[in-house]
Design an enzyme around this catalytic site. Structure first.
Site, PDB file in Angstrom:
ATOM      1  N   LEU A  14       1.006  -1.184  -0.029  1.00 53.33           N
ATOM      2  CA  LEU A  14       0.442  -0.209  -0.490  1.00 53.33           C
ATOM      3  C   LEU A  14       0.812   1.283  -0.106  1.00 53.33           C
ATOM      4  O   LEU A  14       0.881   1.706   0.720  1.00 53.33           O
ATOM      5  CB  LEU A  14      -0.964   0.459   1.198  1.00 53.33           C
ATOM      6  CG  LEU A  14      -2.272  -0.927   1.560  1.00 53.33           C
ATOM      7  CD1 LEU A  14      -2.553  -0.218   2.764  1.00 53.33           C
ATOM      8  CD2 LEU A  14      -2.583  -0.491  -0.251  1.00 53.33           C
ATOM      9  N   HIS A  15       1.992   1.493  -1.350  1.00 49.94           N
ATOM     10  CA  HIS A  15       2.286   2.418  -1.623  1.00 49.94           C
ATOM     11  C   HIS A  15       1.508   3.723  -1.708  1.00 49.94           C
ATOM     12  O   HIS A  15       0.206   3.243  -1.522  1.00 49.94           O
ATOM     13  CB  HIS A  15       3.660   2.360  -2.504  1.00 49.94           C
ATOM     14  CG  HIS A  15       3.227   2.132  -3.306  1.00 49.94           C
ATOM     15  ND1 HIS A  15       2.212   2.928  -4.630  1.00 49.94           N
ATOM     16  CD2 HIS A  15       3.021   0.974  -4.094  1.00 49.94           C
ATOM     17  CE1 HIS A  15       2.573   2.997  -5.575  1.00 49.94           C
ATOM     18  NE2 HIS A  15       2.613   1.163  -5.828  1.00 49.94           N
ATOM     19  N   ALA A  16       2.086   5.260  -1.894  1.00 55.03           N
ATOM     20  CA  ALA A  16       1.400   6.127  -1.839  1.00 55.03           C
ATOM     21  C   ALA A  16      -0.128   6.332  -3.420  1.00 55.03           C
ATOM     22  O   ALA A  16      -0.912   6.254  -2.648  1.00 55.03           O
ATOM     23  CB  ALA A  16       1.517   6.932  -3.198  1.00 55.03           C
TER      24      ALA A  16
END
Length: 87
Positions: A14-16
């Site tokens: 769950l990166h940007a």
């Protein structure tokens, strides 16, 4: 209040960008929603909170919802994680 364990399948976690989609979906529900990893719990409607957990591929987290549409909230977020946030 209901909880559900989910496994993140996106290769980058769950990166940007995926976190933004996750938060936008969480904000469509009236219920209070949290993401819990190990001993930390953050508001699922907060980008900084979700990013601060450092959720990576293959990691299991617990989604917690409390409110009138809590089941719909967890169903919607789980579907998002399983289908739209996959590579």
């Amino acid at each position: 209040m209901i909880t559900r364990n989910v496994t993140i399948k996106n290769s980058l976690g769950l990166h940007a960008r995926p976190a933004t989609f996750f938060i936008q979906k969480a904000n469509t529900f009236k219920s209070s929603i949290w993401v819990e990893k190990e001993d930390r719990r953050v508001n699922a409607k907060s980008l900084l909170g979700v990013l601060s957990l450092g959720i990576t591929n293959g990691m299991s987290v617990t989604l917690i919802a409390d409110g009138a549409d809590e089941k719909d909230a967890l169903d919607g977020l789980e579907t998002l994680i399983d289908t739209q946030l996959k590579d």
